[in-house]
Design a protein around this motif. Structure first.
Motif, PDB file in Angstrom:
ATOM      1  N   LEU A  11      -7.347  -0.212  -5.768  1.00 35.31           N
ATOM      2  CA  LEU A  11      -6.213   0.751  -6.134  1.00 35.31           C
ATOM      3  C   LEU A  11      -6.504   2.172  -7.077  1.00 35.31           C
ATOM      4  O   LEU A  11      -6.402   3.270  -7.223  1.00 35.31           O
ATOM      5  CB  LEU A  11      -5.264   0.142  -6.998  1.00 35.31           C
ATOM      6  N   ASP A  12      -7.538   2.470  -8.210  1.00 41.52           N
ATOM      7  CA  ASP A  12      -7.762   3.649  -8.179  1.00 41.52           C
ATOM      8  C   ASP A  12      -8.477   4.797  -7.440  1.00 41.52           C
ATOM      9  O   ASP A  12      -8.349   5.743  -7.618  1.00 41.52           O
ATOM     10  CB  ASP A  12      -9.348   3.138  -9.308  1.00 41.52           C
ATOM     11  N   TRP A  13      -9.415   4.254  -6.573  1.00 40.32           N
ATOM     12  CA  TRP A  13      -9.880   4.502  -5.350  1.00 40.32           C
ATOM     13  C   TRP A  13      -8.527   5.031  -4.915  1.00 40.32           C
ATOM     14  O   TRP A  13      -8.815   6.727  -4.443  1.00 40.32           O
ATOM     15  CB  TRP A  13     -10.868   4.310  -4.738  1.00 40.32           C
ATOM     16  N   LEU A  14      -8.489   4.728  -4.145  1.00 34.72           N
ATOM     17  CA  LEU A  14      -6.638   5.222  -3.352  1.00 34.72           C
ATOM     18  C   LEU A  14      -5.612   6.129  -4.156  1.00 34.72           C
ATOM     19  O   LEU A  14      -5.650   6.917  -3.383  1.00 34.72           O
ATOM     20  CB  LEU A  14      -6.139   3.710  -2.989  1.00 34.72           C
ATOM     21  N   GLU A  15      -5.468   6.240  -5.513  1.00 37.15           N
ATOM     22  CA  GLU A  15      -4.463   6.724  -6.674  1.00 37.15           C
ATOM     23  C   GLU A  15      -5.149   8.202  -6.505  1.00 37.15           C
ATOM     24  O   GLU A  15      -5.005   9.162  -6.187  1.00 37.15           O
ATOM     25  CB  GLU A  15      -4.431   6.054  -7.636  1.00 37.15           C
ATOM     26  N   ARG A  19      -5.347   9.964  -3.288  1.00 36.06           N
ATOM     27  CA  ARG A  19      -3.875  10.469  -3.321  1.00 36.06           C
ATOM     28  C   ARG A  19      -2.299  10.224  -2.860  1.00 36.06           C
ATOM     29  O   ARG A  19      -1.885  10.592  -2.271  1.00 36.06           O
ATOM     30  CB  ARG A  19      -3.645  12.097  -3.325  1.00 36.06           C
ATOM     31  N   ALA A  20      -2.943   8.570  -2.758  1.00 33.60           N
ATOM     32  CA  ALA A  20      -1.639   7.205  -2.442  1.00 33.60           C
ATOM     33  C   ALA A  20      -0.414   8.082  -3.114  1.00 33.60           C
ATOM     34  O   ALA A  20      -0.766   7.665  -4.463  1.00 33.60           O
ATOM     35  CB  ALA A  20      -2.031   5.962  -1.573  1.00 33.60           C
ATOM     36  N   SER A  21       0.898   7.720  -2.023  1.00 28.50           N
ATOM     37  CA  SER A  21       1.876   7.725  -3.545  1.00 28.50           C
ATOM     38  C   SER A  21       1.490   6.304  -4.429  1.00 28.50           C
ATOM     39  O   SER A  21       1.529   5.074  -3.892  1.00 28.50           O
ATOM     40  CB  SER A  21       2.851   7.916  -2.451  1.00 28.50           C
ATOM     41  N   PRO A  22       3.006   6.744  -5.492  1.00 32.63           N
ATOM     42  CA  PRO A  22       3.566   5.461  -5.998  1.00 32.63           C
ATOM     43  C   PRO A  22       3.877   3.814  -5.160  1.00 32.63           C
ATOM     44  O   PRO A  22       3.095   3.431  -5.556  1.00 32.63           O
ATOM     45  CB  PRO A  22       4.122   5.892  -6.661  1.00 32.63           C
ATOM     46  N   HIS A  23       4.770   3.934  -4.388  1.00 27.29           N
ATOM     47  CA  HIS A  23       5.050   2.368  -3.529  1.00 27.29           C
ATOM     48  C   HIS A  23       4.280   2.788  -2.225  1.00 27.29           C
ATOM     49  O   HIS A  23       4.029   1.473  -2.219  1.00 27.29           O
ATOM     50  CB  HIS A  23       6.013   3.930  -2.531  1.00 27.29           C
ATOM     51  N   THR A  24       2.728   2.959  -2.076  1.00 27.14           N
ATOM     52  CA  THR A  24       2.204   2.921  -1.718  1.00 27.14           C
ATOM     53  C   THR A  24       0.699   2.119  -2.475  1.00 27.14           C
ATOM     54  O   THR A  24       0.532   0.661  -2.083  1.00 27.14           O
ATOM     55  CB  THR A  24       0.617   3.826  -0.945  1.00 27.14           C
ATOM     56  N   ALA A  30       0.716  -5.266  -4.400  1.00 23.80           N
ATOM     57  CA  ALA A  30       0.927  -6.263  -3.870  1.00 23.80           C
ATOM     58  C   ALA A  30       0.474  -7.154  -2.866  1.00 23.80           C
ATOM     59  O   ALA A  30      -0.192  -8.572  -3.206  1.00 23.80           O
ATOM     60  CB  ALA A  30       2.751  -6.350  -4.073  1.00 23.80           C
ATOM     61  N   ASP A  31      -0.173  -7.058  -1.998  1.00 19.86           N
ATOM     62  CA  ASP A  31      -0.787  -7.897  -1.155  1.00 19.86           C
ATOM     63  C   ASP A  31      -1.876  -8.202  -1.067  1.00 19.86           C
ATOM     64  O   ASP A  31      -2.545  -9.118  -0.756  1.00 19.86           O
ATOM     65  CB  ASP A  31      -0.617  -6.080   0.388  1.00 19.86           C
ATOM     66  N   ILE A  32      -2.845  -7.635  -2.176  1.00 22.05           N
ATOM     67  CA  ILE A  32      -4.080  -7.943  -2.391  1.00 22.05           C
ATOM     68  C   ILE A  32      -4.781  -8.822  -3.170  1.00 22.05           C
ATOM     69  O   ILE A  32      -4.283 -10.117  -3.347  1.00 22.05           O
ATOM     70  CB  ILE A  32      -4.779  -6.645  -3.451  1.00 22.05           C
ATOM     71  N   THR A  33      -3.275  -8.769  -4.258  1.00 21.33           N
ATOM     72  CA  THR A  33      -2.642  -9.646  -5.047  1.00 21.33           C
ATOM     73  C   THR A  33      -2.669 -10.873  -4.310  1.00 21.33           C
ATOM     74  O   THR A  33      -3.129 -12.751  -4.535  1.00 21.33           O
ATOM     75  CB  THR A  33      -1.526  -9.114  -5.926  1.00 21.33           C
ATOM     76  N   ASP A  34      -1.456 -10.284  -3.273  1.00 23.96           N
ATOM     77  CA  ASP A  34      -1.309 -12.345  -2.201  1.00 23.96           C
ATOM     78  C   ASP A  34      -2.601 -13.380  -1.965  1.00 23.96           C
ATOM     79  O   ASP A  34      -2.534 -14.091  -2.341  1.00 23.96           O
ATOM     80  CB  ASP A  34      -0.628 -11.937  -1.391  1.00 23.96           C
ATOM     81  N   VAL A  89      -5.567  -5.386   3.558  1.00 26.43           N
ATOM     82  CA  VAL A  89      -6.898  -6.263   3.818  1.00 26.43           C
ATOM     83  C   VAL A  89      -8.083  -5.881   4.305  1.00 26.43           C
ATOM     84  O   VAL A  89      -8.571  -5.254   3.901  1.00 26.43           O
ATOM     85  CB  VAL A  89      -6.570  -7.813   4.070  1.00 26.43           C
ATOM     86  N   ARG A  90      -7.431  -4.625   4.802  1.00 31.49           N
ATOM     87  CA  ARG A  90      -8.792  -4.691   5.855  1.00 31.49           C
ATOM     88  C   ARG A  90      -9.279  -3.170   5.376  1.00 31.49           C
ATOM     89  O   ARG A  90     -10.797  -2.727   4.876  1.00 31.49           O
ATOM     90  CB  ARG A  90      -8.034  -3.921   7.152  1.00 31.49           C
ATOM     91  N   SER A  91      -8.434  -2.543   4.449  1.00 30.95           N
ATOM     92  CA  SER A  91      -8.790  -1.403   3.612  1.00 30.95           C
ATOM     93  C   SER A  91     -10.121  -1.529   2.727  1.00 30.95           C
ATOM     94  O   SER A  91     -10.340  -1.304   2.222  1.00 30.95           O
ATOM     95  CB  SER A  91      -7.237  -1.065   3.155  1.00 30.95           C
TER      96      SER A  91
END
Length: 307
Positions: A11-15, A19-24, A30-34, A89-91
């Motif tokens: 998530l840190d890398w995405l941000e 530059r992923a949005s807060p929504h993304t 949530a998906d990786i937590t699942d 999950v793929r990402s």
């Protein structure tokens, strides 16, 4: 590194890098937590990098099956949600492969759930005409009323996306003699024919503006800047409530109506594909389903033995 520490790094890398949005970020998190929660129960322990690298396609298929039918009183998630989760999950797994050398073998040959393409919702011919000519009646300014009539006549008459129409400048004003050059998705250009009614509505609007400069936006808001799509959507929303039109009466529904009504009048799919700027014919073929629905409605109303 534990699975949840890997999640935090992802998530840190995405941000920071993507530059992923807060929504993304929230959705991916949530998906990786699942996934990690499922694997903890599935294997009896919280996964670490080694166990994530040892995952097989069967493990991820089991995760997707669980999300569809968790059992007990819990309700499974829909196809679209599962497709999105698999993408997350793929990402995640590809990030681990690049950053931490984790094997992505679990992704080999893995296919997501097949999404059913929604059938476009078109308006009836009379409804579409009313939107183009009457929506301006909800505006307080005569200039804005002329603008709305011109914009919605253009969307229905030429089948444009709202983004394509609002990107036009005054120099691009459509003319029946020359057609309209449109820059669509992927910066692909197409030429669409222009009906006299479209040219007339645009000309009336530009006359009301008093001869704007060629480089000025064709459609402007109340403050003179390029018109925001949300303003156009609100104009149709206000009118449809007054007129009792269906909820799917939107600017994009005019594009759907353009294609559906052409198909119903006998136009071939290839021609409609070119006019809409679709890269694939399969996208345009969705309109055959819409036309089939309209044909059935006509048969039910007109056939003497339909009741």
């Amino acid at each position: 590194m534990t699975g949840f520490e890997a999640r935090a790094a992802f998530l840190d890398w995405l941000e920071k890098e993507r530059r992923a949005s807060p929504h993304t970020l929230a959705a991916y998190g949530a998906d990786i937590t699942d996934l990690l929660g499922f694997l903890s129960n599935y294997h009896g322990a919280e996964p670490d990098l080694a166990s994530l690298g040892a995952l097989r396609p069967a493990d991820l298929r089991a995760f997707m099956a669980f999300r569809a039918n968790p059992g007990g009183k819990a309700k499974g998630v829909g196809t679209a949600t599962r497709a999105r989760q698999l993408s997350s999950v793929r990402s995640f797994m590809r990030f681990l492969a690049k950053q931490h050398g984790v094997s992505p073998n679990a992704l080999a040959g893995l296919r997501g759930p097949r999404l059913k393409q929604p059938v476009p919702k078109a308006l009836r011919v009379a409804e579409a005409r009313d939107v183009t000519t009457e929506t301006g009646s909800v505006e307080h300014s005569p200039l804005q009323a002329a603008r709305d009539e011109a914009l919605f006549t253009l969307l229905y008459g030429c089948g444009l996306r709202i983004s394509e129409a609002l990107a036009l400048n005054v120099r691009d004003a459509p003319r029946a003699a020359t057609g309209l050059r449109v820059l669509g998705k992927g910066n692909k250009e197409r030429i669409v024919p222009v009906l006299p009614a479209v040219e007339s509505a645009i000309a009336n609007y530009l006359a009301a503006r008093g001869g704007p400069l060629p480089d000025a936006p064709l459609f402007i808001g109340a403050r003179g800047g390029r018109l925001d799509p949300a303003v156009a959507q609100k104009a149709i929303r206000d009118y449809r409530r007054l007129a009792g039109l269906p909820e799917h009466t939107t600017p994009h529904a005019l594009r759907h109506s353009f294609a559906t009504h052409l198909l119903g009048a006998g136009a071939d799919l290839r021609s409609i594909q070119e006019l809409l700027g679709h890269a694939s014919l399969s996208t345009t073929q969705r309109y055959t389903s819409v036309d089939a629905v309209h044909l059935l409605e006509t048969w039910q109303k007109a056939h003497p033995r339909s009741n």
